[in-house]
Design a protein around this motif. Structure first.
Motif, PDB file in Angstrom:
ATOM      1  N   PHE A   5       0.823  -1.201   0.000  1.00 24.43           N
ATOM      2  CA  PHE A   5       0.000   0.000   0.000  1.00 24.43           C
ATOM      3  C   PHE A   5       0.862   1.258   0.000  1.00 24.43           C
ATOM      4  O   PHE A   5       0.609   2.210  -0.742  1.00 24.43           O
ATOM      5  CB  PHE A   5      -0.925  -0.013   1.227  1.00 24.43           C
ATOM      6  N   ALA A   6       1.901   1.218   0.829  1.00 19.61           N
ATOM      7  CA  ALA A   6       2.792   2.384   0.907  1.00 19.61           C
ATOM      8  C   ALA A   6       3.449   2.641  -0.445  1.00 19.61           C
ATOM      9  O   ALA A   6       3.576   3.787  -0.888  1.00 19.61           O
ATOM     10  CB  ALA A   6       3.851   2.155   1.981  1.00 19.61           C
ATOM     11  N   ALA A   7       3.863   1.569  -1.088  1.00 20.62           N
ATOM     12  CA  ALA A   7       4.509   1.726  -2.395  1.00 20.62           C
ATOM     13  C   ALA A   7       3.558   2.425  -3.354  1.00 20.62           C
ATOM     14  O   ALA A   7       3.931   3.340  -4.095  1.00 20.62           O
ATOM     15  CB  ALA A   7       4.914   0.361  -2.941  1.00 20.62           C
ATOM     16  N   ARG A   8       2.308   1.992  -3.348  1.00 22.89           N
ATOM     17  CA  ARG A   8       1.319   2.595  -4.228  1.00 22.89           C
ATOM     18  C   ARG A   8       1.124   4.056  -3.876  1.00 22.89           C
ATOM     19  O   ARG A   8       1.105   4.914  -4.758  1.00 22.89           O
ATOM     20  CB  ARG A   8      -0.003   1.836  -4.066  1.00 22.89           C
ATOM     21  N   GLU A   9       1.040   4.334  -2.608  1.00 24.27           N
ATOM     22  CA  GLU A   9       0.843   5.718  -2.171  1.00 24.27           C
ATOM     23  C   GLU A   9       2.008   6.589  -2.618  1.00 24.27           C
ATOM     24  O   GLU A   9       1.811   7.699  -3.127  1.00 24.27           O
ATOM     25  CB  GLU A   9       0.741   5.780  -0.646  1.00 24.27           C
ATOM     26  N   VAL A  10       3.192   6.088  -2.398  1.00 18.03           N
ATOM     27  CA  VAL A  10       4.373   6.884  -2.718  1.00 18.03           C
ATOM     28  C   VAL A  10       4.449   7.139  -4.221  1.00 18.03           C
ATOM     29  O   VAL A  10       4.775   8.236  -4.670  1.00 18.03           O
ATOM     30  CB  VAL A  10       5.652   6.184  -2.205  1.00 18.03           C
ATOM     31  N   VAL A  11       4.129   6.133  -5.006  1.00 20.43           N
ATOM     32  CA  VAL A  11       4.141   6.322  -6.455  1.00 20.43           C
ATOM     33  C   VAL A  11       3.083   7.345  -6.850  1.00 20.43           C
ATOM     34  O   VAL A  11       3.326   8.226  -7.680  1.00 20.43           O
ATOM     35  CB  VAL A  11       3.893   4.991  -7.198  1.00 20.43           C
ATOM     36  N   GLU A  12       1.939   7.229  -6.251  1.00 22.43           N
ATOM     37  CA  GLU A  12       0.880   8.192  -6.551  1.00 22.43           C
ATOM     38  C   GLU A  12       1.323   9.606  -6.199  1.00 22.43           C
ATOM     39  O   GLU A  12       0.999  10.570  -6.892  1.00 22.43           O
ATOM     40  CB  GLU A  12      -0.388   7.843  -5.771  1.00 22.43           C
ATOM     41  N   ALA A  13       2.047   9.696  -5.122  1.00 20.65           N
ATOM     42  CA  ALA A  13       2.430  11.021  -4.642  1.00 20.65           C
ATOM     43  C   ALA A  13       3.593  11.613  -5.426  1.00 20.65           C
ATOM     44  O   ALA A  13       3.625  12.811  -5.693  1.00 20.65           O
ATOM     45  CB  ALA A  13       2.791  10.949  -3.165  1.00 20.65           C
ATOM     46  N   GLY A  14       4.548  10.798  -5.811  1.00 24.41           N
ATOM     47  CA  GLY A  14       5.734  11.386  -6.413  1.00 24.41           C
ATOM     48  C   GLY A  14       6.309  10.625  -7.585  1.00 24.41           C
ATOM     49  O   GLY A  14       7.431  10.889  -8.006  1.00 24.41           O
ATOM     50  N   GLY A  15       5.544   9.670  -8.112  1.00 21.41           N
ATOM     51  CA  GLY A  15       6.059   8.895  -9.229  1.00 21.41           C
ATOM     52  C   GLY A  15       7.178   7.973  -8.783  1.00 21.41           C
ATOM     53  O   GLY A  15       7.554   7.949  -7.608  1.00 21.41           O
ATOM     54  N   TYR A  16       7.682   7.235  -9.716  1.00 23.16           N
ATOM     55  CA  TYR A  16       8.750   6.325  -9.368  1.00 23.16           C
ATOM     56  C   TYR A  16       9.993   7.073  -8.936  1.00 23.16           C
ATOM     57  O   TYR A  16      10.805   6.567  -8.167  1.00 23.16           O
ATOM     58  CB  TYR A  16       9.076   5.434 -10.555  1.00 23.16           C
ATOM     59  N   ALA A  17      10.136   8.261  -9.474  1.00 20.98           N
ATOM     60  CA  ALA A  17      11.319   9.054  -9.133  1.00 20.98           C
ATOM     61  C   ALA A  17      11.450   9.184  -7.615  1.00 20.98           C
ATOM     62  O   ALA A  17      12.533   9.056  -7.063  1.00 20.98           O
ATOM     63  CB  ALA A  17      11.242  10.419  -9.775  1.00 20.98           C
ATOM     64  N   GLY A  18      10.339   9.423  -6.958  1.00 21.64           N
ATOM     65  CA  GLY A  18      10.383   9.606  -5.519  1.00 21.64           C
ATOM     66  C   GLY A  18      10.193   8.331  -4.743  1.00 21.64           C
ATOM     67  O   GLY A  18      10.213   8.334  -3.519  1.00 21.64           O
ATOM     68  N   ALA A  19      10.004   7.237  -5.456  1.00 27.21           N
ATOM     69  CA  ALA A  19       9.676   5.990  -4.768  1.00 27.21           C
ATOM     70  C   ALA A  19      10.929   5.214  -4.391  1.00 27.21           C
ATOM     71  O   ALA A  19      11.155   4.106  -4.865  1.00 27.21           O
ATOM     72  CB  ALA A  19       8.758   5.145  -5.637  1.00 27.21           C
ATOM     73  N   SER A  20      11.731   5.802  -3.547  1.00 21.49           N
ATOM     74  CA  SER A  20      12.909   5.083  -3.071  1.00 21.49           C
ATOM     75  C   SER A  20      12.493   4.079  -2.006  1.00 21.49           C
ATOM     76  O   SER A  20      11.433   4.198  -1.401  1.00 21.49           O
ATOM     77  CB  SER A  20      13.922   6.060  -2.479  1.00 21.49           C
ATOM     78  N   VAL A  21      13.354   3.124  -1.807  1.00 19.72           N
ATOM     79  CA  VAL A  21      13.082   2.130  -0.769  1.00 19.72           C
ATOM     80  C   VAL A  21      12.880   2.831   0.568  1.00 19.72           C
ATOM     81  O   VAL A  21      11.975   2.489   1.331  1.00 19.72           O
ATOM     82  CB  VAL A  21      14.245   1.117  -0.676  1.00 19.72           C
ATOM     83  N   ALA A  22      13.715   3.816   0.814  1.00 16.86           N
ATOM     84  CA  ALA A  22      13.620   4.536   2.082  1.00 16.86           C
ATOM     85  C   ALA A  22      12.251   5.206   2.222  1.00 16.86           C
ATOM     86  O   ALA A  22      11.626   5.142   3.280  1.00 16.86           O
ATOM     87  CB  ALA A  22      14.731   5.574   2.174  1.00 16.86           C
ATOM     88  N   ALA A  23      11.809   5.844   1.146  1.00 18.97           N
ATOM     89  CA  ALA A  23      10.528   6.542   1.206  1.00 18.97           C
ATOM     90  C   ALA A  23       9.384   5.574   1.461  1.00 18.97           C
ATOM     91  O   ALA A  23       8.473   5.842   2.250  1.00 18.97           O
ATOM     92  CB  ALA A  23      10.302   7.298  -0.100  1.00 18.97           C
ATOM     93  N   ILE A  24       9.428   4.453   0.785  1.00 16.59           N
ATOM     94  CA  ILE A  24       8.364   3.462   0.943  1.00 16.59           C
ATOM     95  C   ILE A  24       8.363   2.906   2.363  1.00 16.59           C
ATOM     96  O   ILE A  24       7.313   2.795   3.002  1.00 16.59           O
ATOM     97  CB  ILE A  24       8.531   2.324  -0.082  1.00 16.59           C
ATOM     98  N   ALA A  25       9.547   2.552   2.824  1.00 15.16           N
ATOM     99  CA  ALA A  25       9.645   1.998   4.173  1.00 15.16           C
ATOM    100  C   ALA A  25       9.161   3.012   5.204  1.00 15.16           C
ATOM    101  O   ALA A  25       8.410   2.671   6.123  1.00 15.16           O
ATOM    102  CB  ALA A  25      11.082   1.576   4.465  1.00 15.16           C
ATOM    103  N   LEU A  26       9.578   4.245   5.009  1.00 10.79           N
ATOM    104  CA  LEU A  26       9.164   5.295   5.933  1.00 10.79           C
ATOM    105  C   LEU A  26       7.641   5.379   5.975  1.00 10.79           C
ATOM    106  O   LEU A  26       7.025   5.415   7.053  1.00 10.79           O
ATOM    107  CB  LEU A  26       9.744   6.633   5.486  1.00 10.79           C
ATOM    108  N   ARG A  27       7.060   5.399   4.813  1.00  9.84           N
ATOM    109  CA  ARG A  27       5.598   5.512   4.724  1.00  9.84           C
ATOM    110  C   ARG A  27       4.901   4.307   5.331  1.00  9.84           C
ATOM    111  O   ARG A  27       3.824   4.425   5.920  1.00  9.84           O
ATOM    112  CB  ARG A  27       5.183   5.663   3.263  1.00  9.84           C
ATOM    113  N   ALA A  28       5.505   3.163   5.155  1.00 11.22           N
ATOM    114  CA  ALA A  28       4.904   1.946   5.711  1.00 11.22           C
ATOM    115  C   ALA A  28       5.168   1.842   7.218  1.00 11.22           C
ATOM    116  O   ALA A  28       4.609   0.980   7.890  1.00 11.22           O
ATOM    117  CB  ALA A  28       5.461   0.715   4.995  1.00 11.22           C
ATOM    118  N   GLY A  29       6.049   2.702   7.685  1.00 12.27           N
ATOM    119  CA  GLY A  29       6.350   2.676   9.109  1.00 12.27           C
ATOM    120  C   GLY A  29       7.228   1.509   9.514  1.00 12.27           C
ATOM    121  O   GLY A  29       7.140   0.999  10.616  1.00 12.27           O
TER     122      GLY A  29
END
Lengths: 253, 253, 253, 253
Positions: free
Chosen positions: B37-61
């Motif tokens: 879910f976090a991956a999807r959210e992050v992609v929605e928010a910033g595209g793949y460009a912003g979808a780093s592992v760190a960003a996804i993990a952060l969002r997923a908590g």
DNA sequence: TATGAATGAGAATTCATTCAT
DNA sequence: AATGAATGAATTCTCATTCAT
């Protein structure tokens, strides 16, 4: 395919001549120009993924740092590249509209045909221009380009609708739809081999001049068939098929 | 907008029900789901460009490393995200086709309408799914999905053409064109706010047909007008307008 | 190969029996034992590089965390593994010395022969024990082992020198040299295929003396030839050849 | 220790001069050199285990990324380090062989003596070069080096055997054994201070032959005693003691 | 202007260790 | 005792950008 005057083949024969003088890859050209040209070449060859500052500088024959003498950043360089290319594209399309004379339908279809042909000639660049995501700054230019593009189309559409040559419709939406339809049909498949295909990069496969001969219908060239089908699709989508020509390609009987 | 049974409004009413139960962004959900879910959210928010592992993990908590307990790599995570979303999309479209019954034209337009609606609801994700280039692995899935998508459309097109409900045309090209047209009209503009817009993610904004007008005007929701115009465009592009219904929206007379 | 009583062949026949009962890979053995055994297996199969906690736990059929119930750390587990293996090796060598009876020269050569044979049988483990660097903690044990090993050898050397069975020499240095010579000839080549060879693990291959020749030629097994040559080398290195036997393998006339 | 011309002392006096000019750890040296030197230093200090890119860059006084301007990867850097050091070693050994003239036995012992001396000077590096496992790429170089090394030795051994100066034996196995013997006696103990010792790096300490005794006693430098004992061991191991010189060090009578 | 070596933040990935159950 | 999901620091490597020459 189309036996009528103003068919896709003739249009091309006429318009290819109008097209821009190809930007000079000069040896001892001003550095700035060399960088712009190199950036375009690199994007064509490998998409943005391969378009590192180092790759561009290498191709331009200058040092990495030199790029920053002429552009504030990589993004700004690409903004300029986009403006260059897009400007030329739009200019060529405007020329195509002008060359189409008074025929309202033709004034809509001619720039679309040109767009198709040019995209077909350089799929990688087209892909980069249309879809490949890059920098925020560059995306703004892309949007600008798309908007200009649509406005040009919706302008002629509006005229055609007003003149009764095309049925009532939202010209903006139709313009967007036409660009999308042609883009998807042409560059979409490119992304199939993900990104601009590296392997075939720089190898100009179909050329407009190559297939620019005779009625496209009996021609074996698949690109010509594709262009003819696209023409038919655009004709239908604008409503031109129903109102103007009962025997257009792809039309019943 | 359409007064006929099976118009876009009814179609939606019927089909929205068939649609997937939206995946829960639960707080204490299984980590794997949270990551998807976090991956999807992050992609929605910033595209793949912003979808780093760190960003996804952060969002997923969770911690970065946790991602690798559940997925072999970042690419594999996204493959799963794609399959999830795309699978749902295709399933919904198939359902729309089935629900359209025997009306050949409707069997073509219904899935397009559904596609439009869903894309409209989540432009950023649609953009990411349709165009934004990523990893080779993910692109394979995207290709798969696009192919399935087109095949579904070209299938019903082929049937309609064979049955004489639509004029002769290349069903594959028309299918691609339809997807492109709808996509451009809907998601293309997303890139306006450079990259899939972070701030406005999930906030449906007006697109191409901002100056919407014509018969759809009496409808309050601008999106409905847009959908109606798109429906008309698709109708014309497939040739449905000319052969079947002389009074369709956006048609003359 | 050697026609004399106490030659390498006989020594082995006698000593293999003395060797430790192979540690049980029992199914429902105490977890601690299962972990020790699994660790050894994993190291044998892929060296320390492949000996992750996860791999060991998997092989032992327990969870990762379980390892920490029984050992303070991964390093401590390996310390124990080393102590086990090394202890057995040294014990076997002591037994070989005892079995050699009163013959001073034989009391030196017998443990070396045993060492050679065992290393030959399990090169990967031998490599790990002798050379592969790991953790500081483990290296201490390795050093301990090497020291014990040398002391055992230098002990019998000292006796032999004192008894006049071998010429005067520094027993410690000779002991080190003998271990090194045998090790290099046997496990050194293993590191050729870098690290303990995964593919060929457990498959004893020929080493240094591939072009074995001389009196050992009549023996079919290349390993036997190798062992015979090693025996000759050790004999010479200790000075046993000159003093005791004029017709030993690898000796002039 | 040896009263004969060509003994270890003279050999060294002659050959140390031939040795490489030690690579300068210059302050403002070219970065590439600084990196190579730093890599060597770090390996000497802590083995490959501690030789992270960060550690090397830190020691070289550059940023992590700088390493990649000069070497394609960490492995390539180490390949170069190896080639540098090993190339020098082999060249020095060849020189030692040449300098030994026609004396077959001397042509075997001289390079071994040189090897011992050099290893003694830098045990940690010797250990890393000889035994510590690293990257596959680097291991290839190591293998290459070891092979060259053995071939050099087995070549002179073969000649000596053919000339009757040494008894029949497998020259490859003897070569391996000699390298192993010397290595174990010298670098083996290095692992005492777990891993190549950080604190004591470059500080030659006593090794196996701590209890040195016998004819070497009159020599003040303990390393000289060690070298003399090693010389005696090599002499015996090759059979040189028995055939050629009855009064060699460490020999009876 | 031009250079290009150096930078350093940030990328994906690994793995020994911990801890709530 | 056992679990195994979660951790998070550490690893190698990339690349847009800077700056002394």
């Amino acid at each position: 395919m189309s036996a009528l005057p103003g068919g896709t083949a003739q249009r091309t024969a006429r318009l290819t001549a109008l097209v821009d003088p190809p930007p000079v890859p000069d040896a001892s050209a001003p550095t700035r120009e060399r960088l712009l040209f190199a950036a375009r070449e690199v994007v064509e060859a490998g998409g943005y993924a391969g378009a590192s500052v180092a790759a561009i500088a290498l191709r331009a024959g200058v040092a990495n740092g030199t790029l920053y003498r002429h552009f504030g950043s990589k993004a700004e360089l690409f903004v300029e590249v986009f403006r260059d290319v897009c400007g030329r594209e739009v200019a060529a399309m405007r020329a195509a509209v002008d060359a189409a004379g008074d025929d309202h339908v033709e004034r809509v279809l001619a720039p679309l045909d040109l767009f198709s042909r040019r995209a077909l000639q350089n799929r990688s660049l087209a892909w980069a221009l249309l879809a490949e995501p890059v920098d925020a700054l560059v995306d703004e230019v892309r949007l600008e380009y798309r908007r200009t593009y649509r406005e040009l189309l919706s302008g002629v559409l509006r005229e055609a609708i007003a003149a009764g040559a095309l049925p009532p419709q939202d010209p903006d939406l139709t313009a967007a739809g036409l660009v999308g339809a042609v883009g998807e049909a042409l560059v979409g498949p490119v992304s199939a081999a993900p990104g601009p295909p590296t392997a075939t990069a720089g190898v100009p496969r179909r050329t407009a001049a190559d297939g620019a001969h005779g009625p496209a219908g009996e021609d074996g060239d698949p690109d010509d068939a594709l262009l003819a089908e696209l023409d038919a699709l655009c004709r239908r989508a604008t409503g031109a098929a129903a109102t103007v020509r009962a025997d257009a390609p792809g039309q019943p009987r």
